[in-house]
Design an enzyme around this catalytic site. Sequence first.
Site, PDB file in Angstrom:
ATOM      1  N   GLU A  17      -7.285 -11.081   9.480  1.00  0.00           N
ATOM      2  CA  GLU A  17      -6.346 -10.405  10.376  1.00  0.00           C
ATOM      3  C   GLU A  17      -5.660 -11.395  11.326  1.00  0.00           C
ATOM      4  OE1 GLU A  17      -7.726  -6.349  11.712  1.00  0.00           O
ATOM      5  OE2 GLU A  17      -9.644  -7.176  11.061  1.00  0.00           O
ATOM      6  N   SER A 199      -8.029  -3.403   9.960  1.00  0.00           N
ATOM      7  CA  SER A 199      -6.626  -3.361   9.549  1.00  0.00           C
ATOM      8  C   SER A 199      -6.462  -3.026   8.076  1.00  0.00           C
ATOM      9  CB  SER A 199      -5.920  -4.691   9.869  1.00  0.00           C
ATOM     10  OG  SER A 199      -5.896  -4.906  11.254  1.00  0.00           O
ATOM     11  N   ASN A 233      -9.268  15.234   1.954  1.00  0.00           N
ATOM     12  CA  ASN A 233      -7.855  15.586   2.057  1.00  0.00           C
ATOM     13  C   ASN A 233      -7.582  16.003   3.495  1.00  0.00           C
ATOM     14  OD1 ASN A 233      -5.192  16.215   1.481  1.00  0.00           O
ATOM     15  ND2 ASN A 233      -5.679  18.264   0.702  1.00  0.00           N
ATOM     16  N   SER A 334       1.649  -0.266  16.915  1.00  0.00           N
ATOM     17  CA  SER A 334       0.267   0.080  17.241  1.00  0.00           C
ATOM     18  C   SER A 334       0.154   1.414  17.968  1.00  0.00           C
ATOM     19  CB  SER A 334      -0.369  -1.011  18.095  1.00  0.00           C
ATOM     20  OG  SER A 334      -0.494  -2.206  17.367  1.00  0.00           O
TER      21      SER A 334
END
Length: 373
Positions: A17, A199, A233, A334
Amino acid sequence: MSDKIRVGLIYGGKSGEHDVSLQTALAVTKAFDLNKYEVQPFYITKQGNWHSGPQLTAPAESVDALAFDGSSETSGEFALQPFFAAQPTSGDASIKVSGASAPLDVVLPLLHGTFGEDGTIQGLLEMANIAYVGAGVLASSVGMDKITMKKIFAQEGLPQCIFRHFTRSQWEKDSAYFLMEIEISIGYPCFVKPANLGSSVGVSKARNREELLAAVNQAFRYDRKVIVEEFVNAREVEVAVLGNDEPQASVVGEIVSSSEFYDYKAKYVDGTSSMVIPAEIPQEIAEEIRELALRAFTAIDGSGLSRVDFFLRKEDNRIFINEINTMPGFTPYSMYPLLWRESGKPYGELIDDLIRLALERHAEKQRLEYTLD
């Protein structure tokens, strides 16, 4: 003598990251009020080399400007040994750059993923007795390790999806057993993740055994432990938490991903995923999610900041906690700062609060005794 708060900004890092960290650092430099703070940048390359740059006199113009390599006259590489050096008169730690001591009041470790969000840099700062923003060693490491995190959440009684986990050696010894266990208890589709990364790096959705095998191999590129979770779901909703012993929760936000799931590209590259803040959900469900977020934060002994992610199952609005992120990004896409902005706390005020919380937590630690004298 300056009465500004001296902040060390650490970013980059030896992590998958790394680029996310640079984006976060760029956004944070634009938020600093340089009339209140002196900001000293420290960049860690992808190879793990540390470099110090000149004190910021203006916000960084670009990611490239932040990713210096020590080749200029105003920056230089240094080793960890002189990085934290005790003052002979007080015993307090300070940072030395190019042989000159420049004590810091607080460090802002904008490091995501391995060697930054997992308790390692926090341990270094603890040993140096320097205040720092964010979670401590325990909360950081637990928040990074999805397997340990989920076990603690289970102990706390937080609702979660079904999951299974294994190490590389366990998989190599008996992959047939784990395949059977996954197919019986979880089924397809399922999600495969490295246990220690964020991430959505290394995360895959598997729809059959062939894809599952490929996903496990992909996840093992980034960690020795892998976790497999059931597919739900659901809508993806998130809450920002801010505080130490008396944390507060923001409004609830929803992610509407541009991809099949909210992967790395959707988060940081294409920018086409949308965020609905506040989420369009019943008020009583929003309050329950906010309460669960605070329980999760407290369960891992969080401090400073965290973002807590949930699934809201579409068929019955049942809530499942997904994970807690102890150093969420501050990129233009973000969720964390946007959730607080919608809750009435602008970006600059958020930075002020985080630094204040770090200094308060550090002052609290100074009340402890470490000797038996």
